[in-house]
Design an enzyme around this catalytic site. Sequence first.
Site, mmCIF file in Angstrom:
data_model
loop_
_atom_site.group_PDB
_atom_site.id
_atom_site.type_symbol
_atom_site.label_atom_id
_atom_site.label_comp_id
_atom_site.label_asym_id
_atom_site.label_seq_id
_atom_site.Cartn_x
_atom_site.Cartn_y
_atom_site.Cartn_z
ATOM 1 N N GLY A 24 -3.627 56.649 60.615
ATOM 2 C CA GLY A 24 -3.924 55.144 61.041
ATOM 3 C C GLY A 24 -2.559 54.534 61.269
ATOM 4 O O GLY A 24 -2.169 54.658 62.543
ATOM 5 N N GLY A 25 -2.006 53.703 60.477
ATOM 6 C CA GLY A 25 -0.858 52.921 60.821
ATOM 7 C C GLY A 25 -1.532 51.542 61.467
ATOM 8 O O GLY A 25 -2.719 51.349 61.689
ATOM 9 N N GLU A 58 -5.135 49.876 58.250
ATOM 10 C CA GLU A 58 -4.807 48.400 58.276
ATOM 11 C C GLU A 58 -5.514 47.379 59.157
ATOM 12 O O GLU A 58 -5.264 47.130 60.366
ATOM 13 C CB GLU A 58 -3.148 48.471 58.894
ATOM 14 C CG GLU A 58 -2.289 49.222 57.941
ATOM 15 C CD GLU A 58 -0.803 49.217 58.587
ATOM 16 O OE1 GLU A 58 -0.468 48.010 58.915
ATOM 17 O OE2 GLU A 58 -0.099 50.165 58.176
ATOM 18 N N TYR A 78 7.099 44.526 52.111
ATOM 19 C CA TYR A 78 7.898 44.000 53.043
ATOM 20 C C TYR A 78 7.022 43.469 54.203
ATOM 21 O O TYR A 78 5.779 43.393 54.096
ATOM 22 C CB TYR A 78 8.778 45.221 53.829
ATOM 23 C CG TYR A 78 7.951 46.568 54.192
ATOM 24 C CD1 TYR A 78 6.981 46.638 54.981
ATOM 25 C CD2 TYR A 78 7.948 47.527 53.082
ATOM 26 C CE1 TYR A 78 6.298 47.832 54.928
ATOM 27 C CE2 TYR A 78 7.289 48.585 53.227
ATOM 28 C CZ TYR A 78 6.543 48.852 54.334
ATOM 29 O OH TYR A 78 5.534 49.650 54.193
ATOM 30 N N ASP A 79 7.711 42.717 55.194
ATOM 31 C CA ASP A 79 6.974 41.918 56.338
ATOM 32 C C ASP A 79 6.385 40.779 55.567
ATOM 33 O O ASP A 79 5.465 40.391 56.199
ATOM 34 C CB ASP A 79 5.990 42.865 57.119
ATOM 35 C CG ASP A 79 6.649 43.837 57.959
ATOM 36 O OD1 ASP A 79 7.710 43.693 58.516
ATOM 37 O OD2 ASP A 79 6.007 44.700 58.723
ATOM 38 N N TRP A 94 9.797 52.873 54.159
ATOM 39 C CA TRP A 94 9.292 52.500 55.586
ATOM 40 C C TRP A 94 10.766 52.168 56.181
ATOM 41 O O TRP A 94 11.021 50.970 56.119
ATOM 42 C CB TRP A 94 8.141 51.745 55.826
ATOM 43 C CG TRP A 94 7.897 51.735 57.402
ATOM 44 C CD1 TRP A 94 8.444 50.978 58.109
ATOM 45 C CD2 TRP A 94 7.221 52.575 58.003
ATOM 46 N NE1 TRP A 94 8.067 50.987 59.531
ATOM 47 C CE2 TRP A 94 7.283 52.162 59.377
ATOM 48 C CE3 TRP A 94 6.314 53.601 57.904
ATOM 49 C CZ2 TRP A 94 6.574 52.819 60.442
ATOM 50 C CZ3 TRP A 94 5.804 54.413 58.793
ATOM 51 C CH2 TRP A 94 5.760 53.975 60.009
#
Length: 444
Positions: A143-144, A202, A278-279, A422
Amino acid sequence: MRTFRLTALVALATMLITAGPPNAASAGGKPHDRAGYLRVGYFTQWGIYDRAYTVGKLDTSGAASQLTHVNYAFGNVSEDGRCYVDGGPGEGDAWADYQRPVPAEESVDGVADAWGEPLNGNFGQLAKLKAKHPDLKVLISLGGWSWSTYFSNAARTDASRKAFVASCIDLYLKGNLPILDGGSGGPGAAAGVFDGIDLDWEWPNWPGEPGNVIRPEDRENFTKLLAEFRRQLDAYGRQTRKHYQLTAFLPANPATMDAGFEGRKIFRYLDFATVQGYDFHGGWDPVTNQQSALRVPAGAPDDPDFSAEVAIDGWIARGAPRGKLVLGIPYYGRGWTGVTGGGNGLFQPATGPAPATFEAGYEDYRRLKTLTGAGYTLHRDPRGGHAWLFDGTTFWTYDDPAVVEQKMRYVRRAGLAGAMIWSLDGDDDNATLTRTIGLGLAGR
């Protein structure tokens, strides 16, 4: 020299971690009691190109010796709900996966690939890396952000789940790769490369990349999909006398947790889960901010706000066992330019994402580390657990070794399972951040 610098960082981080108050994850938390901590690094399929980050560099940099798992990013999911490899634009890169003849100077064992061998490319190198590091596990991550489009289709019914899981096991664990021009691939070509499957959907029942298929029933179907993976992985493992691991990447946003995941239930089937650390903020925001702080900084303009602690506490509150949670660490920073307001640049208006090497507003640690002393000043928030660079106009928020060490002490104190990276190609040639994680989780 390197030992001295890392030792100094440990001392600094000891001061930093004690600057923050107890929280739901760490208050009364027991040390992780398994033999060692998990150290999971994502290796990107595309990193071999512009970043020139090959599987061989995992070995020569020393990163591989610090890791317990390498997650290969990513495997794709077709519209009809199958695992597949396709070299078509935007659909995959079979050339990088298992067709590219790797030259001797890039090869883990120093031996060049010949054209048309059944297993060349990254898959072939991962097999060689495992031979050199026999305790290392390699998982295929499905996925991702870009390839979660059709997860909902795959998970929708009992029949679709069975077919999807069977296709993933056939392709990646049994290693039955499509035969490509020249002869690479074939039945069993990749057998033994992968030790399990990582699901990076996601997100279930929550917007991700535009165009993703989303259904309200995704939440329950995600749990059912994990159950089907666990059933088929165990059945195949009985044939091969091996335990195949099942993991998942989970969000930091509490709203996304509730919309897409059945909290405690999913951990019945997972060996462990990695949590987005993160993000939290980026160039899409109108003001500068932190993208990966351990705790919400004082004076943060958003209330509530995101942080690593908020993410971990959110999962624990929803029934996740802390001993199955792995905290994500970024090997990149988020940046803004056109910053006004003066001071140290934090929480100030900006005109947009900062210019960068590959993507505006996104820069690898290995490049950011060179900015200190080159017109940028390094700032820290000891309580919040984050660092940033500012030159009066451009602002970068990122994790340096001291922040990473602080987070490793949090992982240990909170009784978490370990750390996730990551992505590995953001580190420098000496694997400084990865070595810091290893040192921090060793408790020295």
